[in-house]
Design a protein around this motif. Structure first.
Motif, PDB file in Angstrom:
ATOM      1  N   ILE A   3       0.849  -1.188   0.000  1.00  0.00           N
ATOM      2  CA  ILE A   3       0.000   0.000   0.000  1.00  0.00           C
ATOM      3  C   ILE A   3       0.884   1.237   0.000  1.00  0.00           C
ATOM      4  N   TYR A   5       1.102   4.911   0.789  1.00  0.00           N
ATOM      5  CA  TYR A   5       0.374   5.841   1.661  1.00  0.00           C
ATOM      6  C   TYR A   5       0.935   7.245   1.442  1.00  0.00           C
ATOM      7  N   HIS A   7       0.548  11.502   2.030  1.00  0.00           N
ATOM      8  CA  HIS A   7      -0.068  12.641   2.721  1.00  0.00           C
ATOM      9  C   HIS A   7       0.859  13.837   2.633  1.00  0.00           C
ATOM     10  N   ILE A  19      -2.618   9.477  11.160  1.00  0.00           N
ATOM     11  CA  ILE A  19      -1.693   8.927  10.166  1.00  0.00           C
ATOM     12  C   ILE A  19      -0.892   7.766  10.749  1.00  0.00           C
ATOM     13  N   ILE A  23      -1.303   3.747   9.654  1.00  0.00           N
ATOM     14  CA  ILE A  23      -0.160   3.038   9.082  1.00  0.00           C
ATOM     15  C   ILE A  23       0.209   1.843   9.956  1.00  0.00           C
ATOM     16  N   VAL A  33       3.507  -1.056   3.935  1.00  0.00           N
ATOM     17  CA  VAL A  33       3.071   0.317   3.715  1.00  0.00           C
ATOM     18  C   VAL A  33       4.281   1.165   3.356  1.00  0.00           C
ATOM     19  N   VAL A  35       5.430   4.898   2.650  1.00  0.00           N
ATOM     20  CA  VAL A  35       4.938   6.238   2.953  1.00  0.00           C
ATOM     21  C   VAL A  35       5.671   7.280   2.109  1.00  0.00           C
ATOM     22  N   TYR A  93      -3.322   4.898  -1.074  1.00  0.00           N
ATOM     23  CA  TYR A  93      -4.174   5.458  -0.021  1.00  0.00           C
ATOM     24  C   TYR A  93      -3.665   6.869   0.223  1.00  0.00           C
ATOM     25  N   GLU A  94      -4.566   7.855   0.074  1.00  0.00           N
ATOM     26  CA  GLU A  94      -4.140   9.243   0.228  1.00  0.00           C
ATOM     27  C   GLU A  94      -4.990   9.964   1.259  1.00  0.00           C
ATOM     28  N   ARG A  95      -4.335  10.795   2.048  1.00  0.00           N
ATOM     29  CA  ARG A  95      -5.035  11.682   2.985  1.00  0.00           C
ATOM     30  C   ARG A  95      -5.255  13.000   2.256  1.00  0.00           C
TER      31      ARG A  95
END
Length: 385
Positions: A3, A5, A7, A19, A23, A33, A35, A93-95
């Motif tokens: 994934i 991730y 942000h 966050i 995670i 994950v 990042v 996956y985005e914030r």
């Protein structure tokens, strides 16, 4: 799964908690994950407002700062593109953040399934509180990203309605509220022990956590305590800091009750539970209309008797006289009346607290469960051949 991730968050506050916990929960489930984020976040102290980025926002002309935000999408895209080539993730996956378009660009280039976590309608929020210069561009960017994601994950139903108003298909909107790390809060001391550690064993503790602002109304709580007869022994414990702290401390001193009001200042995440554990009554005085307050889930997990306003986003979680005592937010003395009622009714406090604790399991309000649900959503997205 792998994934990716993404942000853009710089401040180390409740956003950072969300966050880090998400995670961590995804990794706990066995997923990898990767990042992609601004490099300075991990270096900031808890409570930081974002350092140089916050400075730029305060000092640059609004239009120029907003152009820089949009330009950051190019920088972020290059980092994302590099991460895809290096790690070959299964999904993104985005914030969500305003003017941040790079995730959508990446999704479209690599046909990556994309989930978008939305914690606030940033266009409406910034237009109202901070002011926006490039309003048409800002609103377009919000709609562009919300419509492009495979699933949009607002934190409340109230926020989901705002997302839907932008033309997003309701079938692609899934509410995932904030949550709790039950392993951290499961080891908290009982109320009596927690009070003794803080020297509050002789008091009925009214507690509040978070960043203290004037609209929380804690000045009214201090006035109420000042009028208490000695036998009530109510004490206000504020776990946190904020712009109103000095004013509230001065108010308590002027009313000669400084010893009955405690401000802890900023408390590390690992110490929050042992402070909240000392609360007899947990205060949620007010909340942004579309928010999912982190403190609320901490109160629930620790089985506290919660007092909060009866507003739509909170009643998604709280039931009056079941897991909280709710008051009319339009009534000027609503919160104080609720405090008086719970202060004088230990059986009601106990019942509400027990039901509050059960709410976490009944509604699946843990980060681990949220991570499980997110992975389930990814599995529903068919990846093109």
């Amino acid at each position: 799964m792998k994934i990716l991730y993404h942000h853009r968050t710089q401040s180390k506050d409740g956003q950072y908690v969300h966050i880090e916990e998400m995670i961590g929960a995804l990794r706990e489930l066995g997923h990898e994950v990767i990042v992609v984020a601004p490099p300075s976040l991990g270096k900031n102290d808890f409570g930081s407002d974002g350092g140089w980025v916050a400075w730029l926002k305060r000092h640059l002309p609004k239009w120029f700062y907003e152009v820089l935000e949009l330009g950051y999408s190019i920088v972020a895209y290059r980092s994302l593109d590099k991460a895809v080539k290096q790690h070959k993730p299964d999904c993104l996956y985005e914030r969500y953040n305003l003017f941040l378009l790079s995730g959508v660009w990446l999704k479209r280039k690599y046909k990556l399934p994309m989930l978008l976590e939305v914690n606030a309608p940033n266009f409406e929020e910034r237009a109202r509180y901070d002011g926006l210069s490039l309003k048409k561009l800002a609103r377009w960017s919000q709609a562009y990203v919300w419509k492009a994601a495979d699933f949009v994950l607002p934190v409340t139903k109230v926020l989901a309605d705002i997302v839907e108003s932008y033309g997003v298909d309701p079938k692609r909107i899934v509410v995932i509220p904030n949550g709790i790390n039950d392993s951290k809060f499961g080891d908290a001391p009982d109320t009596r022990t927690a009070k003794e550690r803080l020297g509050l064993q002789d008091y009925l503790v009214l507690g509040f956590t978070g960043f203290v602002r004037d609209w929380h109304g804690l000045d009214k709580v201090i006035d109420m305590i000042a009028q208490d007869p000695p036998e009530t022994r109510r004490h206000l414990l504020v776990v946190g800091d904020g712009p109103e702290r000095a004013k509230l401390e001065a108010q308590a001193a002027a009313l000669h009750i400084r010893e009955r009001v405690t401000f802890t200042g900023l408390v590390g995440r690992d110490d929050v539970a042992r402070h909240v554990a000392a609360f007899d009554i947990a205060l949620q005085p007010a909340a942004v209309p579309y928010a999912s307050p982190l403190k609320l889930f901490e109160y629930l997990a620790l089985g506290k008797a919660i007092i909060g306003p009866a507003q739509p986003n909170l009643v998604e979680i709280l039931i009056d006289k079941h897991n909280a005592l709710l008051f009319d937010p339009e009534h000027p003395d609503g919160m104080l009346a609720a405090i008086r009622r719970l202060s004088g009714d230990p059986e009601l406090r106990q019942d509400i607290g027990e039901n509050a604790r059960k709410t976490i399991e009944e509604k699946g309000l843990t980060w681990r469960q949220h991570a499980f649900n997110i992975v389930g959503l990814f599995s529903k997205i068919s990846r093109p051949a």
